[in-house]
Design an enzyme around this catalytic site. Structure first.
Site, PDB file in Angstrom:
ATOM      1  NE  ARG A  71      -3.603  -0.059   2.683  1.00 34.71           N
ATOM      2  CZ  ARG A  71      -4.174  -0.472   3.816  1.00 34.71           C
ATOM      3  NH1 ARG A  71      -3.886   0.111   4.963  1.00 34.71           N
ATOM      4  NH2 ARG A  71      -5.039  -1.469   3.805  1.00 34.71           N
ATOM      5  NE  ARG A 140      -2.399   1.970   9.626  1.00 36.12           N
ATOM      6  CZ  ARG A 140      -3.179   0.919   9.352  1.00 36.12           C
ATOM      7  NH1 ARG A 140      -3.959   0.926   8.290  1.00 36.12           N
ATOM      8  NH2 ARG A 140      -3.186  -0.135  10.135  1.00 36.12           N
ATOM      9  CE  LYS A 208      -6.311  -0.544  11.316  1.00 40.43           C
ATOM     10  NZ  LYS A 208      -7.178  -1.162  10.312  1.00 40.43           N
ATOM     11  CE  LYS A 210      -7.724   3.448   9.074  1.00 44.46           C
ATOM     12  NZ  LYS A 210      -8.774   2.616   8.505  1.00 44.46           N
ATOM     13  CB  CYS A 430     -13.663  -3.775   1.337  1.00 40.79           C
ATOM     14  SG  CYS A 430     -14.300  -5.444   1.593  1.00 40.79           S
ATOM     15  CB  CYS A 436      -9.088  -9.292   2.295  1.00 41.47           C
ATOM     16  SG  CYS A 436      -9.175  -8.847   4.036  1.00 41.47           S
ATOM     17  CB  CYS A 475     -15.000  -9.214   7.347  1.00 40.75           C
ATOM     18  SG  CYS A 475     -13.777  -7.970   7.778  1.00 40.75           S
ATOM     19  CB  CYS A 479     -12.064  -1.879   4.391  1.00 45.56           C
ATOM     20  SG  CYS A 479     -11.105  -2.786   5.626  1.00 45.56           S
TER      21      CYS A 479
HETATM   22 FE1  SRM Z   1      -9.125  -1.695   6.060  1.00 48.24          FE
HETATM   23  C1  SRM Z   1      -7.755  -4.330   7.607  1.00 48.24           C
HETATM   24  C2  SRM Z   1      -8.267  -2.964   3.100  1.00 48.24           C
HETATM   25  C3  SRM Z   1      -9.802   1.292   4.661  1.00 48.24           C
HETATM   26  C4  SRM Z   1     -10.899  -0.788   8.860  1.00 48.24           C
HETATM   27  N1  SRM Z   1      -8.101  -3.351   5.490  1.00 48.24           N
HETATM   28  C5  SRM Z   1      -7.582  -4.312   6.297  1.00 48.24           C
HETATM   29  C6  SRM Z   1      -6.735  -5.303   5.499  1.00 48.24           C
HETATM   30  C7  SRM Z   1      -5.333  -4.802   5.494  1.00 48.24           C
HETATM   31  C8  SRM Z   1      -6.835  -6.791   5.966  1.00 48.24           C
HETATM   32  C9  SRM Z   1      -5.812  -7.310   6.929  1.00 48.24           C
HETATM   33  O1  SRM Z   1      -5.585  -6.697   7.980  1.00 48.24           O
HETATM   34  O2  SRM Z   1      -5.273  -8.376   6.635  1.00 48.24           O
HETATM   35  C10 SRM Z   1      -7.423  -5.148   4.137  1.00 48.24           C
HETATM   36  C11 SRM Z   1      -6.579  -5.507   2.917  1.00 48.24           C
HETATM   37  C12 SRM Z   1      -7.426  -6.145   1.861  1.00 48.24           C
HETATM   38  C13 SRM Z   1      -6.747  -6.334   0.557  1.00 48.24           C
HETATM   39  O3  SRM Z   1      -6.632  -7.499   0.115  1.00 48.24           O
HETATM   40  O4  SRM Z   1      -6.347  -5.370  -0.052  1.00 48.24           O
HETATM   41  C14 SRM Z   1      -7.942  -3.736   4.235  1.00 48.24           C
HETATM   42  N2  SRM Z   1      -8.915  -0.955   4.264  1.00 48.24           N
HETATM   43  C15 SRM Z   1      -8.645  -1.657   3.142  1.00 48.24           C
HETATM   44  C16 SRM Z   1      -8.840  -0.814   1.900  1.00 48.24           C
HETATM   45  C17 SRM Z   1      -7.883  -1.164   0.763  1.00 48.24           C
HETATM   46  C18 SRM Z   1     -10.306  -0.946   1.451  1.00 48.24           C
HETATM   47  C19 SRM Z   1     -10.697  -0.323   0.148  1.00 48.24           C
HETATM   48  O5  SRM Z   1     -11.712  -0.769  -0.373  1.00 48.24           O
HETATM   49  O6  SRM Z   1     -10.067   0.593  -0.340  1.00 48.24           O
HETATM   50  C20 SRM Z   1      -8.655   0.583   2.506  1.00 48.24           C
HETATM   51  C21 SRM Z   1      -7.221   1.029   2.552  1.00 48.24           C
HETATM   52  C22 SRM Z   1      -7.109   2.439   3.049  1.00 48.24           C
HETATM   53  C23 SRM Z   1      -5.741   3.030   2.950  1.00 48.24           C
HETATM   54  O7  SRM Z   1      -5.327   3.377   1.849  1.00 48.24           O
HETATM   55  O8  SRM Z   1      -5.112   3.218   3.996  1.00 48.24           O
HETATM   56  C24 SRM Z   1      -9.145   0.324   3.933  1.00 48.24           C
HETATM   57  N3  SRM Z   1     -10.089  -0.039   6.692  1.00 48.24           N
HETATM   58  C25 SRM Z   1     -10.375   1.040   5.905  1.00 48.24           C
HETATM   59  C26 SRM Z   1     -11.374   1.854   6.519  1.00 48.24           C
HETATM   60  C27 SRM Z   1     -12.020   3.103   5.917  1.00 48.24           C
HETATM   61  C28 SRM Z   1     -11.289   4.359   6.239  1.00 48.24           C
HETATM   62  O9  SRM Z   1     -10.266   4.350   6.936  1.00 48.24           O
HETATM   63  O10 SRM Z   1     -11.757   5.398   5.799  1.00 48.24           O
HETATM   64  C29 SRM Z   1     -11.694   1.245   7.729  1.00 48.24           C
HETATM   65  C30 SRM Z   1     -12.785   1.693   8.724  1.00 48.24           C
HETATM   66  C31 SRM Z   1     -12.399   2.919   9.482  1.00 48.24           C
HETATM   67  C32 SRM Z   1     -11.644   2.562  10.721  1.00 48.24           C
HETATM   68  O11 SRM Z   1     -10.446   2.372  10.655  1.00 48.24           O
HETATM   69  O12 SRM Z   1     -12.290   2.441  11.781  1.00 48.24           O
HETATM   70  C33 SRM Z   1     -10.873   0.065   7.823  1.00 48.24           C
HETATM   71  N4  SRM Z   1      -9.241  -2.441   7.977  1.00 48.24           N
HETATM   72  C34 SRM Z   1     -10.066  -1.960   8.952  1.00 48.24           C
HETATM   73  C35 SRM Z   1      -9.978  -2.825  10.096  1.00 48.24           C
HETATM   74  C36 SRM Z   1     -10.746  -2.652  11.432  1.00 48.24           C
HETATM   75  C37 SRM Z   1     -10.020  -1.726  12.353  1.00 48.24           C
HETATM   76  C38 SRM Z   1     -10.647  -1.664  13.716  1.00 48.24           C
HETATM   77  O13 SRM Z   1     -10.614  -0.592  14.326  1.00 48.24           O
HETATM   78  O14 SRM Z   1     -11.147  -2.673  14.192  1.00 48.24           O
HETATM   79  C39 SRM Z   1      -9.080  -3.860   9.750  1.00 48.24           C
HETATM   80  C40 SRM Z   1      -8.645  -5.044  10.628  1.00 48.24           C
HETATM   81  C41 SRM Z   1      -7.551  -4.705  11.567  1.00 48.24           C
HETATM   82  O15 SRM Z   1      -7.008  -3.609  11.574  1.00 48.24           O
HETATM   83  O16 SRM Z   1      -7.251  -5.590  12.365  1.00 48.24           O
HETATM   84  C42 SRM Z   1      -8.644  -3.589   8.415  1.00 48.24           C
HETATM   85 FE1  SF4 Z   2     -10.907  -7.403   4.259  1.00 49.97          FE
HETATM   86 FE2  SF4 Z   2     -12.927  -7.024   5.898  1.00 49.97          FE
HETATM   87 FE3  SF4 Z   2     -11.509  -4.953   5.093  1.00 49.97          FE
HETATM   88 FE4  SF4 Z   2     -13.082  -6.162   3.399  1.00 49.97          FE
HETATM   89  S1  SF4 Z   2     -13.740  -5.081   5.252  1.00 49.97           S
HETATM   90  S2  SF4 Z   2     -10.946  -5.595   3.014  1.00 49.97           S
HETATM   91  S3  SF4 Z   2     -12.977  -8.268   4.034  1.00 49.97           S
HETATM   92  S4  SF4 Z   2     -10.756  -6.581   6.337  1.00 49.97           S
END
Ligand code: SRM
Ligand code: SF4
Length: 570
Positions: A71, A140, A208, A210, A430, A436, A475, A479
């Protein structure tokens, strides 16, 4: 007093304490062609470097194929055409020939084998971008409203965001050593064992963090879902400061009520010159008070919820030495992008291109990857901006280039008008499968089909052409911010989703669970009665999310309460 011993810190805390440079054994693993993957401990360290270890889930039946996802860290999603060409080259050469625009204005490379990792990160750094802190327990990628249309103050907001980018960047020497010099740090050297980041200390953040900057009336970055949000206050055409929003976050787990979605509280107003002091204060509150024993409870939102916004505000005042003043009035009207050609305030043009689920690729009749590559080559003066809605904005385009650019895109099947139907244009997903590791259901691959089906249904019910913001995730982590959508599908199991209803058009209301599980196969049966009721009972112009909040959710909650009462009687 309780005799209970304090809960032990989580495993990640022990790892960070042990190797505070975050170097792990990454360089050694990279240099050894016999090692196809990183160790379990290094899986945690590589995240701080912008890398996730993954495997292709489509191939699991025949054995695991180890891959990495990388990323970028692209502040505000702004890229030069030269940087775009670098990213395009890298995706072609080392990735799966796609660029995945993220919901935080970045780009992910999927499907990279270990040997491609070094060259990708080196070349990203040579292009003056980075991957450091794109993931991990740090601040981030900072997001900034990308649209250049509405106010000249955008340039100032972007400049302020870059000050925060610098101030919150981790300072570990390991990143440069591994990716630029290809040297494994000596983990036993005293300067490495005692390394202490001036801001993050030795154990970084509990989780993390943000940060986002938005410019009303557009809330295109969903500012309230961030740990730290700056809402620009523009008076008389001049940026005077920001309303400060703290404590948002969407991540949750199914069947764990201790985890929940939360919108940030707006705590007060700060002048521009305090933007960095406040960022440091909020981040260090997370550093010092976040839960290091339980990663599911470690985000700043839980500190804000449990200690209260008043405490947080006083703590910010104490740490910065100045007092946040009363919140200035602000109003958001939308979260979406303005598709097609638009005029910016400086008289230049910008073009917003719809990218389905953020995936830039070439398919028959629609070669978006090639088209954007050629745009970058032929129009070196323009600017690429990634949007938080997973789209691409081409900015700084003079009138004289408009027709040529439109024609170039058209030769690759990329239209500039009527790019997508109203439901597709307002949707996000997502990635989930097959990359993922946390995905429980399909998301990116399912969304276009789901939307097509909902569109058919909308036609049948008589609400065709009405915008409904629809988002899916594989899930509950959230995201693609499904909890802000008017209809959110949150994956539970293959072909099964939790149905969330009730987000609104300006990103100021969380939605709520309407139904615990629906089957993808039953989509029409589940949604038809809801859309039909909306059509019949809505007030003039009432959006689906507002109707769901006013009518459908209260009815569902009342029915559930009545059923519970009935159950307890019998
Ligand atoms: Fe996310 C984890 C993809 C924005 C909440 N996110 C992941 C991972 C890295 C899975 C992993 O940990 O193994 C995913 C990778 C999937 C893949 O195959 O690419 C993933 N997140 C994404 C992206 C690519 C989704 C998208 O459709 O674009 C976004 C990348 C953003 C970036 O450039 O930095 C992405 N993730 C978000 C957002 C939205 C936002 O930030 O605006 C959220 C919800 C907001 C928040 O953080 O509360 C988000 N991602 C999570 C979480 C849950 C965090 C939590 O507080 O519980 C995880 C899981 C974790 O961190 O353990 C996670
Ligand atoms: Fe993976 Fe869940 Fe984030 Fe989708 S919402 S990219 S399934 S961690």
């Amino acid at each position: 007093m309780s005799d209970k011993p304090p809960a032990p810190v989580s495993k990640n805390e022990v790892l960070k304490q042990r190797i505070p440079t975050l170097a792990g054994n990454i360089a050694a693993t990279l240099a050894d062609p016999a090692m196809e993957k990183f160790s379990e401990d290094d899986e945690q360290f590589i995240k701080f470097h912008g890398i996730y270890q993954q495997d292709d889930r489509d191939l699991r039946k025949t054995g695991k194929k180890w891959l990495v996802m990388i990323r970028g860290r692209i502040p505000g999603g702004v890229m030069t055409p030269k940087q775009w060409i670098t990213f395009d080259d890298l995706a072609t050469q080392y990735g799966n020939n796609t660029l995945r625009i993220t919901t935080r204005q970045s780009i992910q490379f999927h499907g990279v084998v270990k040997a491609g990792l070094g060259p990708i990160i080196k070349r990203i750094n040579e292009s003056m971008l980075s991957t450091l802190a794109a993931c991990g327990d740090v601040n981030r990628n900072i997001t900034v409203s990308p649209t250049p249309a509405t106010t000249k103050a955008r340039a100032e907001v972007f400049a302020d965001s870059l000050l925060v980018v610098d101030a919150l960047a981790p300072k570990t020497p390991a990143y440069h050593s591994i990716w630029v010099d290809n040297v494994q740090l000596n983990l036993d050297a005293p300067e490495n064992t005692t390394f202490t980041d001036p801001l993050y200390g030795q154990t970084y953040l509990p989780r993390k963090f943000k940060t986002s900057f938005v410019i009303p009336p557009s809330n295109d970055m969903d500012v309230f879902t961030n740990d730290l949000g700056y809402i620009a206050v523009i008076e008389g055409g001049k940026l005077v400061g920001y309303n400060l929003a703290v404590g948002g976050g969407l991540g949750r787990s199914h069947s764990n009520d201790q985890t929940y979605t939360r919108l940030a509280d707006v705590l007060g107003f700060l002048p521009r010159e305090k933007v960095v002091d406040v960022a440091r204060a909020v981040l260090t509150i997370h550093r010092d008070f976040g839960d290091r024993t339980n990663r599911k409870h470690a985000r700043l939102k839980y500190v804000v919820q449990e200690r209260g916004p008043v405490w947080v505000r006083e703590e910010i005042d104490r740490r910065t030495g100045f007092t946040l003043t009363a919140v200035r009035s602000f109003r958001f009207t939308s979260t979406g992008d303005t598709y097609g050609w638009n005029r910016a305030v400086d008289g230049s043009n910008f073009l917003t291109l719809f990218v389905q689920t953020g995936r830039i690729k070439d398919v028959a009749g629609h070669a978006m990857k090639t088209a954007l590559r050629e745009v970058a080559e032929k129009f070196p003066q323009l600017e690429f901006r990634l949007s938080g809605n997973q789209n691409v904005i081409l900015a700084n385009i003079p009138d004289t280039d408009r027709d040529a650019l439109t024609a170039l895109l058209a030769t690759h099947g990329v239209q500039t008008e009527n790019q997508a139907s109203v439901l597709h244009a307002a949707s996000m997903a997502c990635p989930s499968m097959p990359t993922c590791g946390l995905g429980l259901a399909e998301s990116e691959r399912a969304l276009p089909g789901l939307i097509n089906r909902i569109e058919k249904l909308a036609m049948e019910v008589g609400v065709a052409g009405e915008e409904i913001i629809i988002r899916t995730t594989g899930c509950p982590n959230g995201c693609a911010r499904p909890y802000m959508a008017e209809i959110g599908f949150v994956g539970k199991a293959p072909g099964k989703y939790q149905l969330w209803l009730g987000g609104n058009a300006n990103g100021m209301r969380l939605n709520q669970v309407f139904k615990e599980t629906i089957k993808e196969a039953d989509l029409e049966t589940e949604l038809r009665p809801l859309l039909t009721r909306w059509k019949a009972k809505r007030t003039a112009g009432e959006r689906f999310g507002d109707f769901a909040t006013r009518v459908l959710l209260p009815e569902a909650f009342a029915a559930a309460a009545a059923a519970k009462a009935e159950g307890s009687k019998s």
